[in-house]
Write an enzyme that holds these catalytic residues in place. Structure first.
Site, short mmCIF file in Angstrom:
data_model
loop_
_atom_site.label_atom_id
_atom_site.label_comp_id
_atom_site.label_asym_id
_atom_site.label_seq_id
_atom_site.Cartn_x
_atom_site.Cartn_y
_atom_site.Cartn_z
N ALA A 129 7.29 -0.63 -0.38
CA ALA A 129 6.57 -1.62 -1.02
C ALA A 129 6.93 -3.27 -0.70
O ALA A 129 6.14 -4.16 -0.06
CB ALA A 129 5.68 -1.60 -2.45
N HIS B 213 27.85 -7.06 -23.11
CA HIS B 213 28.72 -5.80 -23.66
C HIS B 213 27.41 -5.29 -24.65
O HIS B 213 27.26 -6.78 -25.33
CB HIS B 213 29.96 -6.46 -23.99
CG HIS B 213 30.51 -4.54 -24.55
ND1 HIS B 213 30.76 -3.61 -23.87
CD2 HIS B 213 30.76 -4.39 -26.40
CE1 HIS B 213 31.22 -3.01 -24.75
NE2 HIS B 213 31.10 -3.33 -25.76
N GLY C 156 10.59 13.32 -0.73
CA GLY C 156 10.74 14.66 -1.42
C GLY C 156 11.19 15.41 -2.58
O GLY C 156 11.34 15.94 -4.08
N GLY D 166 -4.68 -2.27 -3.70
CA GLY D 166 -3.05 -1.59 -4.34
C GLY D 166 -2.95 -0.35 -2.66
O GLY D 166 -1.77 -0.69 -3.16
N GLU E 97 11.97 12.99 -5.18
CA GLU E 97 11.34 12.05 -6.35
C GLU E 97 10.75 13.86 -7.04
O GLU E 97 10.23 14.08 -8.14
CB GLU E 97 10.21 11.32 -6.42
CG GLU E 97 11.89 9.87 -6.09
CD GLU E 97 10.66 8.54 -6.57
OE1 GLU E 97 9.29 8.79 -6.30
OE2 GLU E 97 11.22 7.80 -6.55
N GLU F 161 -10.19 -3.68 3.14
CA GLU F 161 -9.81 -3.02 2.19
C GLU F 161 -10.58 -0.85 3.23
O GLU F 161 -11.91 -1.38 1.70
CB GLU F 161 -9.81 -2.69 1.50
CG GLU F 161 -8.49 -1.24 0.40
CD GLU F 161 -8.25 -0.89 1.36
OE1 GLU F 161 -6.57 -1.13 1.67
OE2 GLU F 161 -7.79 0.63 1.59
N ARG F 162 -10.50 -0.04 2.89
CA ARG F 162 -11.11 1.05 3.39
C ARG F 162 -10.88 1.54 2.45
O ARG F 162 -12.40 2.75 2.37
CB ARG F 162 -10.72 1.73 4.51
CG ARG F 162 -9.61 2.27 4.91
CD ARG F 162 -9.35 3.42 6.31
NE ARG F 162 -8.08 4.34 6.58
CZ ARG F 162 -7.79 4.98 6.92
NH1 ARG F 162 -8.34 4.36 8.06
NH2 ARG F 162 -6.09 5.25 7.32
N GLU F 163 -9.99 2.01 1.37
CA GLU F 163 -9.93 2.62 0.46
C GLU F 163 -10.07 2.40 -0.83
O GLU F 163 -10.86 2.29 -1.87
CB GLU F 163 -9.26 3.59 0.58
CG GLU F 163 -9.44 5.53 -0.09
CD GLU F 163 -7.84 6.22 0.27
OE1 GLU F 163 -7.32 5.65 0.99
OE2 GLU F 163 -7.83 7.24 -0.63
#
Ligand SMILES: Cc1cc2nc3c(=O)[nH]c(=O)nc-3n(C[C@H](O)[C@H](O)[C@H](O)COP(=O)(O)OP(=O)(O)OC[C@H]3O[C@@H](n4cnc5c(N)ncnc54)[C@H](O)[C@@H]3O)c2cc1C
Length: 465
Positions: free
Chosen positions: A319, A444, A186, A40, A188, A35-37
């Site tokens: 995701a 209900h 957009g 997650g 959201e 993972e480069r960053e």
């Protein structure tokens, strides 16, 4: 010579990659994630989760503003933008830590850095330009995800023109905002800033907002957003962007006219671009189609032993699709026979106010596919719980195959529909017909009763409307 050999190397630690790695560890494969960053990926750090935290702040503010309708007294509810953003970042940080913990617990090695395929099961990792090592793997999963797409002349500058990262870490609340693109991302952001009091304009190139949703649902949502004060321009094309000291002017061409719209900030939400650059694909037989990696039903690429999952392989960019593909790829590697993913059973959600959620075919798509359809509808105003909640605007729509009674699609707009849609997703995955759905007992009072009523309505049996 490799510094270390694994059964599986996963490139990218997003919801595709980290889920694949955990499943691989469960199946006894020695596994590493590069993972480069941030572990997650976009979802936990810059996508699904931090946006939902922001939208939750907006929702609490909205409820506070409407307190009098519930017999409550809250004077002048307001917000502190820094604290709203801090909360969102804290939530993202907490989940990033959670992924680290899960990988450790499952004995998955985490290699920090940028991975490049060298071919023949070899992966080189560098960090800040310096070599971390070369690693060997019997199998490799590419789960490198995607980033915001920009258009020529409409590039983000992190100051006046934002893409999603800046849009979720603003240092100022724009008084006016132009959102270009009305997909889930957009809409959201439009909803979030509208709740915070910005004058929001949305421009969409297609003839309706949320273009992948059922037409009736898009139309319903549009009316709600307009009622809340948003301006929505469809069949609109944004261009000729001109920057001032603290404002931006954009030419919007719609219905044969061009209008200059000047706003404090612009958010670009015009789709995403796959992360395939500098990945060493040229050292493999991996093929791409308009940038996205081509895969088969088992997530295999054209290079033996190399799989690809998630956003880097194309739509839907979600995701849960990435995670599900991660499991399919790993189970195939482990010699199991995973079920292929049916894209019609992948739910999609937009967490604006109102929320929008759907699974399966829209009415139009079902007809285009040659189905004779039966359609059911139920409005929120006919549901006791919706009225008690003060959330009486919304609808639930179901689409059935008239011949077999198979549920083809379900489409919802209104409060909490992003939680409700999973009921229909289970039903669809089990290839349920109207009979089982009608025979199901719904508690209900719940919003879920509308799911029952919509099915009943498709067969002329709705009780409460
Ligand atoms: C604002 C926003 C809101 C969203 N909301 C939702 C939502 O509500 N629900 C939903 O389902 N989806 C949502 N999405 C989409 C969701 O974030 C993606 O579908 C999901 O993150 C895809 O997962 P992935 O594992 O394929 O890729 P990613 O999450 O993008 O992860 C890929 C990872 O690979 C790493 N990487 C890339 N190249 C390399 C390399 N060469 N070497 C090492 N590491 C590398 C990256 O750093 C990244 O961490 C949203 C997206 C955005 C932008």
């Amino acid at each position: 010579m490799a510094d270390m050999n694994y059964d599986l190397i996963v490139i990218g630690g997003g919801p595709g990659g980290y889920v694949a790695a955990i499943r691989a560890a469960q199946l006894g494969l020695s596994t590493a994630v590069v993972e480069r960053e941030n572990l997650g990926g976009i979802c936990l750090n810059w996508g699904c989760i931090p946006t939902k935290a922001l939208l939750r702040s907006a929702e609490v503010l909205r409820n506070a503003k409407h307190a009098a309708e519930y017999g409550l007294v809250i004077q002048n509810p307001s917000f502190d933008l820094d604290k709203v953003v801090q909360r969102s970042r804290k939530v993202a940080g907490q989940l990033n830590g959670g992924v680290k913990h899960l990988l450790k617990k499952n004995k998955v090695a985490v290699i920090e850095g940028e991975a490049k395929l060298l071919g023949k099961g070899q992966v080189a990792v560098t960090k800040g330009g310096a070599a971390v090592g070369t690693f060997g793997a019997k199998n490799i999963i590419i789960a490198t995800g995607a980033r915001a797409r920009t258009l020529p002349g409409l590039e983000d500058d992190g100051n006046l023109v934002w893409t999603y990262r800046k849009a979720m870490t603003p240092n100022t609340t724009p008084k006016s905002l132009l959102v270009i693109g009305s997909g889930a991302i957009g809409i959201e952001f439009a909803s979030f800033y509208n709740e915070l009091g910005a004058k929001v304009t949305v421009v969409e190139v297609m003839d309706r907002i949320l273009p992948v949703e059922d037409e009736e649902i898009s139309t319903f949502a549009r009316k709600q957003f307009e009622k809340q004060g948003m301006r929505i321009i469809t069949n609109g094309k944004a261009g000729n962007l001109r920057k001032g000291a603290d404002s931006v002017t954009v030419a919007v061409e719609a219905n044969g006219k061009t209008e200059d719209i000047t706003v404090d900030r612009v958010i670009l939400a015009v789709g995403i671009a796959p992360n395939t650059e500098n990945l060493g694909l040229e050292n493999t037989k991996v093929q791409t189609d308009r940038g996205h990696i081509k895969t088969n039903a088992n997530c295999q690429t054209d290079e033996p032993g190399v799989y690809a999952i998630g956003d880097v392989t194309g739509a839907p960019w979600l995701a849960h699709k990435a995670s599900h593909e991660g499991v399919i790829a790993v189970e195939h590697i482990a010699g199991k026979h995973p079920h292929a993913l049916d894209v019609r059973n992948i739910p999609g959600c937009t967490y604006s106010h109102p929320q929008i959620a759907s699974v399966g075919l829209t009415e139009k798509k079902a007809k285009e596919a040659g189905y004779e359809v039966r359609v059911g509808r139920f409005p929120f105003i006919g549901n006791g719980k919706a009225i008690a909640l003060g959330e009486a605007d919304g609808m639930v729509k179901t689409v059935f195959d008239a011949k077999t009674g198979e549920l083809l699609g379900a489409h919802m707009v209104g409060a909490e529909v992003t939680e409700l849609i999973q009921g229909y997703t289970v039903a669809k995955t089990m290839e349920t017909t109207e009979q089982e759905l009608m025979q199901t007992v719904f508690p209900h009072p719940t919003l879920s009763e509308m799911m029952h009523e919509s099915v009943l309505d498709a067969y002329g049996r709705a009780i409460h409307f």
